[in-house]
Design a protein around this motif. Sequence first.
Motif, mmCIF file in Angstrom:
data_model
loop_
_atom_site.group_PDB
_atom_site.id
_atom_site.type_symbol
_atom_site.label_atom_id
_atom_site.label_comp_id
_atom_site.label_asym_id
_atom_site.label_seq_id
_atom_site.Cartn_x
_atom_site.Cartn_y
_atom_site.Cartn_z
ATOM 1 N N GLN A 134 -25.888 20.395 -13.576
ATOM 2 C CA GLN A 134 -25.209 19.498 -12.653
ATOM 3 C C GLN A 134 -25.956 18.178 -12.536
ATOM 4 N N SER A 138 -24.592 14.530 -13.657
ATOM 5 C CA SER A 138 -24.525 13.478 -12.656
ATOM 6 C C SER A 138 -25.237 12.215 -13.129
ATOM 7 N N SER A 171 -21.980 25.458 -5.929
ATOM 8 C CA SER A 171 -22.578 24.125 -5.964
ATOM 9 C C SER A 171 -21.792 23.204 -6.892
ATOM 10 N N TYR A 175 -19.868 19.682 -6.083
ATOM 11 C CA TYR A 175 -20.137 18.497 -6.903
ATOM 12 C C TYR A 175 -18.837 17.918 -7.465
ATOM 13 N N GLU A 178 -17.081 16.034 -4.742
ATOM 14 C CA GLU A 178 -17.765 14.767 -4.453
ATOM 15 C C GLU A 178 -17.467 13.712 -5.507
ATOM 16 N N THR A 179 -17.390 14.127 -6.769
ATOM 17 C CA THR A 179 -17.178 13.177 -7.868
ATOM 18 C C THR A 179 -15.701 12.985 -8.190
#
Length: 490
Positions: A134, A138, A171, A175, A178-179
């Motif tokens: 991750q 990112s 998780s 993520y 969020e993205t």
Amino acid sequence: MIPHSSIFTLWLLLSLPNSGCARVFNLFGLNVGDAGPTHSLDHSADLSDHLGKLFDSGEGCDLLLLVSSEPAEEGADVTVCAHRAILSQFPRFNASQTSTSISVDVGRSCQQHFIPFIRYIYTRKVDVTSSSVQCFHSMASAFEVKQLIEDTGRLFHKILAEDASFHSQLSLFEYAVETGDPLLQNDCLQYLAWNFQNLTASLAWPNVSAEVLRALLSRSDLVLPDEYALLQSVEGWITQRAKMISLESQVELLSHVRFPMISPEKLYELENSSALYNTHKNMYRDNMLKAFKFNVLLLNKLVPNPRFDKQSIDYQPRIYMVEPWGADIDPSKPAPAPYIPQHYTSYNRRHQYNGYHRLEQPTVTPRYTPLTESFRTPVHNSLIFKDKTVAWEANVLKKQEECLSTGVRCDSLPLLKLSSPHQSSYDYVRFGNRLVQMCQGKYVSMVHDFVNDVVELAADGTQAAAYPCPEDKYTYRLVVRPEFSWSSRL
């Protein structure tokens, strides 16, 4: 010093095709004026190691990367000295000629992976684990390192299956939210849905967010023993988080349980067995009444009541693995040996040729029988079909001769066919059957839909998996899913 006139003379001699000098060069197979064949000298394999050593030594570095994160923590910041010429390949670093340092903001949990990330830009090599993928994705996205974005994106499917604790999957879903990555969100939810039973037994289950649970409960591809097991899991989750979730939210989550899919016997016991029945008595009673009516009436009897929407997912099954809805099958098992009749004496013919007799036997065609598994299921889980069953036959077809013997057109092989000669005899029911593919019995790696009663298998008898399995060791379970048909008769 050679006079210009002599150089010109030498050039003239070489340029004349019949000159002595030209003939001398041609003796050695050289064509004057031609560069000859090209020989590729490729030492690029060593370049990665050399650039890696350059980064590790810091020799000649001219750009300071100041790495920080929020919340700030004394002594936790990272400083990296890099080479402007290397980082300038990626404009998002803003490595201009005038700057001597740049500030980089990286999440606290990803700081430890920043140096390997910068080293990757030099070497195009990095080791990625389920806990670091991750972070690398990112950082690659932030600085538009496209190849690393693609490679880590492909790793998500493999890594989702590696973490039995389910912390990585949850998780990754956060993520993806969020993205704003809808594909990754769906990949995570799909894995959680297919492996819902493992999720509820994991240490991460109490920490699943209400948003994730709500998204899972809305799906029909949940793989679980039965709907009653789902209700128990949701009640357990709510009980553990009772102080953190409002009564309204509890009711909203419980309403996603498909009560009509729970057996009448279990429904009858709910008043005493449910941990939340007394807390949400009205909700339970309404849904239980709805379920009881569904069990004793066909949907055409329920339609006039505005509270019953025949299109509601409450009347649609999920993927229930418990008997009698499921049966195991092993496509790798060998098919029975072809049957070849041994005695044809009644068909033998004797012909006399010049006083000699010749014995002739007709051509024998072997009879091929595919690997077959048989089992029975109820027509539907509704009480009105309680005494009616359907016989199912699963055939693993590996040869065209087996296809011919079962009357199946096989455009590709092998195939898995699941059918019943009587499944079309029930006007009110249709079947949306599934093949559940599990990795060594540990987690679900793929769920296949039967299309026209068949699923295509891979050449080795296995099937492509959304979430790969080490050494491709799979087990398979057939799941029958009866649904009320929305035909004109309803």
